[in-house]
Design a protein around this motif. Structure first.
Motif, PDB file in Angstrom:
ATOM      1  N   THR A   1      18.976  57.501  24.579  1.00  0.00           N
ATOM      2  CA  THR A   1      18.573  58.040  25.885  1.00  0.00           C
ATOM      3  C   THR A   1      19.137  59.441  26.111  1.00  0.00           C
ATOM      4  O   THR A   1      19.134  59.930  27.229  1.00  0.00           O
ATOM      5  CB  THR A   1      19.053  57.110  27.015  1.00  0.00           C
ATOM      6  OG1 THR A   1      20.473  57.022  26.981  1.00  0.00           O
ATOM      7  CG2 THR A   1      18.444  55.726  26.875  1.00  0.00           C
TER       8      THR A   1
ATOM      9  N   ASP B   1      18.599  47.192  29.699  1.00  0.00           N
ATOM     10  CA  ASP B   1      18.928  48.604  29.482  1.00  0.00           C
ATOM     11  C   ASP B   1      17.668  49.432  29.257  1.00  0.00           C
ATOM     12  O   ASP B   1      17.542  50.545  29.769  1.00  0.00           O
ATOM     13  CB  ASP B   1      19.876  48.763  28.292  1.00  0.00           C
ATOM     14  CG  ASP B   1      21.271  48.236  28.580  1.00  0.00           C
ATOM     15  OD1 ASP B   1      21.637  48.128  29.774  1.00  0.00           O
ATOM     16  OD2 ASP B   1      21.994  47.932  27.612  1.00  0.00           O
ATOM     17  N   TYR B   2      16.721  48.877  28.507  1.00  0.00           N
ATOM     18  CA  TYR B   2      15.477  49.595  28.266  1.00  0.00           C
ATOM     19  C   TYR B   2      14.637  49.685  29.536  1.00  0.00           C
ATOM     20  O   TYR B   2      14.038  50.726  29.816  1.00  0.00           O
ATOM     21  CB  TYR B   2      14.669  48.941  27.138  1.00  0.00           C
ATOM     22  CG  TYR B   2      13.403  49.694  26.840  1.00  0.00           C
ATOM     23  CD1 TYR B   2      13.451  50.948  26.234  1.00  0.00           C
ATOM     24  CD2 TYR B   2      12.170  49.187  27.190  1.00  0.00           C
ATOM     25  CE1 TYR B   2      12.295  51.667  25.990  1.00  0.00           C
ATOM     26  CE2 TYR B   2      11.010  49.888  26.947  1.00  0.00           C
ATOM     27  CZ  TYR B   2      11.075  51.131  26.341  1.00  0.00           C
ATOM     28  OH  TYR B   2       9.926  51.845  26.100  1.00  0.00           O
TER      29      TYR B   2
ATOM     30  N   HIS C   1      19.737  51.270  17.951  1.00  0.00           N
ATOM     31  CA  HIS C   1      20.371  51.720  19.187  1.00  0.00           C
ATOM     32  C   HIS C   1      19.298  52.248  20.132  1.00  0.00           C
ATOM     33  O   HIS C   1      18.306  52.820  19.687  1.00  0.00           O
ATOM     34  CB  HIS C   1      21.394  52.830  18.919  1.00  0.00           C
ATOM     35  CG  HIS C   1      22.444  52.447  17.932  1.00  0.00           C
ATOM     36  ND1 HIS C   1      23.497  51.633  18.249  1.00  0.00           N
ATOM     37  CD2 HIS C   1      22.588  52.757  16.624  1.00  0.00           C
ATOM     38  CE1 HIS C   1      24.245  51.460  17.183  1.00  0.00           C
ATOM     39  NE2 HIS C   1      23.717  52.124  16.177  1.00  0.00           N
ATOM     40  N   LEU C   2      19.520  52.083  21.424  1.00  0.00           N
ATOM     41  CA  LEU C   2      18.641  52.670  22.428  1.00  0.00           C
ATOM     42  C   LEU C   2      19.116  54.103  22.652  1.00  0.00           C
ATOM     43  O   LEU C   2      20.239  54.326  23.102  1.00  0.00           O
ATOM     44  CB  LEU C   2      18.696  51.879  23.735  1.00  0.00           C
ATOM     45  CG  LEU C   2      17.835  52.408  24.874  1.00  0.00           C
ATOM     46  CD1 LEU C   2      16.360  52.408  24.481  1.00  0.00           C
ATOM     47  CD2 LEU C   2      18.053  51.574  26.121  1.00  0.00           C
TER      48      LEU C   2
ATOM     49  N   CYS D   1      15.743  49.833  32.598  1.00  0.00           N
ATOM     50  CA  CYS D   1      16.364  50.879  33.431  1.00  0.00           C
ATOM     51  C   CYS D   1      16.004  52.269  32.912  1.00  0.00           C
ATOM     52  O   CYS D   1      15.712  53.180  33.696  1.00  0.00           O
ATOM     53  CB  CYS D   1      17.878  50.691  33.464  1.00  0.00           C
ATOM     54  SG  CYS D   1      18.401  49.237  34.371  1.00  0.00           S
ATOM     55  N   TYR D   2      16.016  52.435  31.598  1.00  0.00           N
ATOM     56  CA  TYR D   2      15.654  53.707  30.979  1.00  0.00           C
ATOM     57  C   TYR D   2      14.207  54.073  31.327  1.00  0.00           C
ATOM     58  O   TYR D   2      13.914  55.222  31.675  1.00  0.00           O
ATOM     59  CB  TYR D   2      15.859  53.606  29.467  1.00  0.00           C
ATOM     60  CG  TYR D   2      15.346  54.776  28.674  1.00  0.00           C
ATOM     61  CD1 TYR D   2      15.849  56.064  28.871  1.00  0.00           C
ATOM     62  CD2 TYR D   2      14.361  54.607  27.712  1.00  0.00           C
ATOM     63  CE1 TYR D   2      15.385  57.136  28.137  1.00  0.00           C
ATOM     64  CE2 TYR D   2      13.886  55.668  26.969  1.00  0.00           C
ATOM     65  CZ  TYR D   2      14.405  56.933  27.192  1.00  0.00           C
ATOM     66  OH  TYR D   2      13.931  57.995  26.465  1.00  0.00           O
TER      67      TYR D   2
ATOM     68  N   PHE E   1      16.335  45.589  23.613  1.00  0.00           N
ATOM     69  CA  PHE E   1      17.379  46.096  24.508  1.00  0.00           C
ATOM     70  C   PHE E   1      17.266  45.610  25.945  1.00  0.00           C
ATOM     71  O   PHE E   1      18.116  45.939  26.771  1.00  0.00           O
ATOM     72  CB  PHE E   1      17.399  47.626  24.465  1.00  0.00           C
ATOM     73  CG  PHE E   1      17.648  48.154  23.079  1.00  0.00           C
ATOM     74  CD1 PHE E   1      18.887  48.023  22.475  1.00  0.00           C
ATOM     75  CD2 PHE E   1      16.627  48.753  22.365  1.00  0.00           C
ATOM     76  CE1 PHE E   1      19.113  48.489  21.188  1.00  0.00           C
ATOM     77  CE2 PHE E   1      16.845  49.227  21.077  1.00  0.00           C
ATOM     78  CZ  PHE E   1      18.078  49.092  20.490  1.00  0.00           C
TER      79      PHE E   1
END
Length: 158
Positions: A85, A146-147, A82-83, A149-150, A143
């Motif tokens: 954050t 999503d990664y 899982h990412l 953007c993180y 990811f």
């Protein structure tokens, strides 16, 4: 091997990197030339060092707890499921390595040795080159958007 099974690291390098940095600083202090830190009060440096150590260990525990709660790999030798954050990962993408770096600096304050500052910097740079880069590639492959953007909203260190 696909990104869902690939592991970012073969060996758990970070403890070895930071342990090596501490060992080098201790050896330099004893074998090369002492670089004492001075303070207006003899208890100021140890108190600051213990406070920084408490912060570093708390950050590490918080990060590990967050990873475990999200059921993802704690060590870089495991595949991220899982990412994460949340928790300390809201503020830094590498809270565990930040904690290790702060702990290295705290040892320097406690022992009143300036050798721990270059040792901490060297360890952080080595970790970034040898570990973080690989972990970031793994997370980006795993990811994707999503990664990315993180990474845009959260700094690598602080």
């Amino acid at each position: 091997m696909n990104a869902y099974r690939a592991k970012p690291l073969r060996y758990p390098w970070p403890p070895l990197i930071y342990g090596g940095a501490v060992t080098l600083a201790l050896a330099a202090e004893r074998l090369v030339v002492p670089l004492p830190l001075s303070s207006p009060s003899p208890v100021l440096l140890p108190i600051a060092g213990f406070a920084l150590a408490l912060l570093a260990v708390s950050l590490d525990i918080w990060a590990v707890k967050t990873l475990l709660e999200r059921q993802t790999a704690v060590l870089g030798t495991g595949c991220a499921r899982h990412l994460v954050t949340c928790g300390p990962f809201r503020f830094t993408r590498n809270p565990i390595y930040l904690g290790y770096t702060l702990l290295t600096l705290s040892i320097g304050l406690i022992s009143a040795s300036a050798w721990f500052l270059p040792a901490a910097i060297l360890a952080a740079l080595t970790a970034q080159w040898a570990v973080i880069r690989c972990e970031e590639q793994h997370l980006e492959q795993r990811f994707g958007f999503d990664y990315e953007c993180y990474c845009k909203r959260t700094r690598r260190w602080i």
